[in-house]
Design an enzyme around this catalytic site. Sequence first.
Site, short mmCIF file in Angstrom:
data_model
loop_
_atom_site.label_atom_id
_atom_site.label_comp_id
_atom_site.label_asym_id
_atom_site.label_seq_id
_atom_site.Cartn_x
_atom_site.Cartn_y
_atom_site.Cartn_z
N ASN A 9 14.68 -18.69 20.32
CA ASN A 9 15.09 -17.30 20.15
C ASN A 9 13.95 -16.42 20.66
O ASN A 9 12.93 -16.27 20.00
CB ASN A 9 15.35 -17.06 18.65
CG ASN A 9 15.78 -15.63 18.36
OD1 ASN A 9 15.75 -14.77 19.24
ND2 ASN A 9 16.17 -15.39 17.12
N ARG A 88 19.45 -18.30 21.75
CA ARG A 88 20.11 -17.08 21.28
C ARG A 88 20.03 -16.07 22.42
O ARG A 88 18.95 -15.77 22.92
CB ARG A 88 19.40 -16.54 20.06
CG ARG A 88 19.92 -15.19 19.67
CD ARG A 88 19.20 -14.64 18.47
NE ARG A 88 19.78 -13.37 18.12
CZ ARG A 88 19.06 -12.27 17.89
NH1 ARG A 88 17.76 -12.29 17.97
NH2 ARG A 88 19.67 -11.15 17.58
N HIS A 177 24.73 -9.33 15.74
CA HIS A 177 24.63 -10.19 14.54
C HIS A 177 25.85 -11.10 14.42
O HIS A 177 26.19 -11.56 13.33
CB HIS A 177 24.56 -9.37 13.23
CG HIS A 177 23.32 -8.55 13.07
ND1 HIS A 177 23.32 -7.36 12.39
CD2 HIS A 177 22.05 -8.75 13.48
CE1 HIS A 177 22.10 -6.86 12.39
NE2 HIS A 177 21.30 -7.68 13.06
N LEU A 206 22.27 -7.26 6.01
CA LEU A 206 21.29 -6.21 5.75
C LEU A 206 19.88 -6.79 5.87
O LEU A 206 19.44 -7.56 5.00
CB LEU A 206 21.49 -5.63 4.33
CG LEU A 206 22.91 -5.14 3.99
CD1 LEU A 206 22.98 -4.67 2.55
CD2 LEU A 206 23.35 -4.04 4.94
N GLY A 207 19.21 -6.48 6.97
CA GLY A 207 17.83 -6.92 7.16
C GLY A 207 17.09 -5.76 7.79
O GLY A 207 17.37 -4.60 7.47
N ASN A 208 16.17 -6.06 8.68
CA ASN A 208 15.54 -4.96 9.42
C ASN A 208 16.58 -4.27 10.29
O ASN A 208 16.65 -3.06 10.37
CB ASN A 208 14.40 -5.50 10.26
CG ASN A 208 13.16 -4.70 10.03
OD1 ASN A 208 13.23 -3.51 9.70
ND2 ASN A 208 12.03 -5.32 10.21
N CYS A 281 11.82 -3.01 2.94
CA CYS A 281 12.55 -2.69 1.71
C CYS A 281 11.76 -3.03 0.45
O CYS A 281 11.75 -2.28 -0.53
CB CYS A 281 13.88 -3.47 1.75
SG CYS A 281 14.94 -3.14 0.38
N GLU A 331 20.22 -10.86 1.00
CA GLU A 331 20.03 -12.14 0.30
C GLU A 331 19.09 -12.01 -0.89
O GLU A 331 19.12 -12.84 -1.80
CB GLU A 331 19.43 -13.18 1.27
CG GLU A 331 20.39 -13.59 2.36
CD GLU A 331 19.70 -14.38 3.47
OE1 GLU A 331 18.66 -15.01 3.21
OE2 GLU A 331 20.21 -14.36 4.60
N ASN A 332 18.20 -11.00 -0.84
CA ASN A 332 17.10 -10.97 -1.83
C ASN A 332 17.04 -9.77 -2.75
O ASN A 332 16.44 -9.86 -3.82
CB ASN A 332 15.76 -11.06 -1.09
CG ASN A 332 15.62 -12.37 -0.35
OD1 ASN A 332 15.73 -13.43 -0.94
ND2 ASN A 332 15.42 -12.29 0.96
N GLU A 382 21.46 -18.51 11.34
CA GLU A 382 21.83 -18.34 12.75
C GLU A 382 21.37 -19.53 13.58
O GLU A 382 22.08 -20.01 14.46
CB GLU A 382 21.23 -17.04 13.29
CG GLU A 382 21.94 -15.82 12.72
CD GLU A 382 21.12 -14.55 12.78
OE1 GLU A 382 20.15 -14.42 12.00
OE2 GLU A 382 21.43 -13.69 13.61
P1 AMP Z 1 15.31 -9.69 8.01
O1 AMP Z 1 15.24 -8.72 9.16
O2 AMP Z 1 16.68 -10.27 7.79
O3 AMP Z 1 14.23 -10.72 8.03
O4 AMP Z 1 15.02 -8.81 6.68
C1 AMP Z 1 13.83 -8.13 6.49
C2 AMP Z 1 13.99 -7.16 5.31
O5 AMP Z 1 14.30 -7.92 4.12
C3 AMP Z 1 12.72 -6.37 5.01
O6 AMP Z 1 13.06 -5.00 4.77
C4 AMP Z 1 12.23 -7.00 3.71
O7 AMP Z 1 11.51 -6.09 2.90
C5 AMP Z 1 13.56 -7.37 3.05
N1 AMP Z 1 13.33 -8.30 1.95
C6 AMP Z 1 12.94 -9.58 2.02
N2 AMP Z 1 12.76 -10.08 0.75
C7 AMP Z 1 13.05 -9.07 -0.12
C8 AMP Z 1 13.06 -8.94 -1.53
N3 AMP Z 1 12.72 -9.95 -2.34
N4 AMP Z 1 13.42 -7.76 -2.07
C9 AMP Z 1 13.76 -6.72 -1.28
N5 AMP Z 1 13.78 -6.78 0.07
C10 AMP Z 1 13.42 -7.94 0.65
#
Ligand code: AMP
Length: 399
Positions: A9, A88, A177, A206-208, A281, A331-332, A382
Amino acid sequence: MQNNILVINCGSSSVKFSLINPTTNHVLISGLVEQLHSAHATISIKQEANKQQSHLPAPYDHLMAIKFFVEVLDDKQLTSTIYAIGHRVVHGGETYNKPVLISIAVKHEIHRLSTLAPLHNPANLLGIEAAEKALGQLPQVAVFDTSFHQSMPKKAFLYALPYELYKNHGIRKYGFHGTSHYYVAHKAAQYLNKPIETCNLISAHLGNGCSVTAIKNGKSVDTSLGLTPLEGLMMGTRTGNLDPSIIFHLVDQLGYTLDQVNTLLNKESGLKGISMLSNDCRTLEEAAEQGHDLAKLALDMFCYRAAKMIASFSVCFSQLDSIVFTGGIGENSSFIRENIIEQLTLLNISINNNANIEARFGKSGNIATSTSIPCWVIPTDEEGVIATQTHQLVAKEVK
Ligand code: AMP
């Protein structure tokens, strides 16, 4: 035995690798090279519980990074176990609605589509060409982020612009995605004990980067990301939806250049722009708890906008089987999920607080009450999908 898939990737300044057994989805070893082209390039390698990180002695490019990882695999006598390589690739345009074996013609097409994804497709191509040089004898497959959304109907993917801009220039919503939404939809079908072809879902990655997808009878029928990954939800540093006239105002009244607007909307907005603190986050949740008003506002906006997008996609269905949360935040963060779900009561959705706390850090679970539409938390995979799809295609097409 040659039975593993090397998944690559490539981003513009990073390369991720995973060596995966596609039958068990077991990751034998993974690596990440970051800050390519800079004096601070690092490589991290993870094998089972062992993790090592080191600085690279000089600026690295994609080819050097891939060769470095192949040397690591050589040392561990794993190179000879690679059966094929799965890449990817971000943009497949309207050409690719499924993975494809890479040929000269496919590389030309990925290059042609770079006009639609100037930050991503060129880096993906560099990765393909570097892998050809380092491991030339192996079949290579491209798995596109856009493919899953090729099932969207015209009424969902067209912008209300003159039709000729779509016909002549391909200006439309493509969505991204896709591999993640595909994976969690299939997992959700298993948990719901229904064939995927009969599942109606709304998945929130929901991530970056963030996107919501409406999945009807197992197929994407609408999604929030657009021509580029800027549309839709508020994200870590991206605006998501905004009135396009703001761009004219920034240029005409405030003297921004178009380059500056591009940077503003993609890199300085979203959670980072509103909080004036961070795009992360976790950092914002901690700051909000300690009374940081703008961190709290950024999180509230993020959740309100996500809930609004989920609710708007309810128009795609007469019956809904589940909402699905995935991605680093999905997820978190029990906090974000609770905030979103609390705004969806009109859709007959309510949260089970204990289940919401339980389903974190890699654990799946239904976080809704027994009277609610289920809300599944499902860690995405992924790389696993790319490995499986690469394996299936090569087994079928390469004799
Ligand atoms: P990704 O782009 O899918 O890797 O997601 C990144 C985002 O997930 C960032 O904003 C992180 O702060 C958030 N994240 C990861 N772990 C946690 C957690 N335990 N609580 C809140 N946000 C999280």
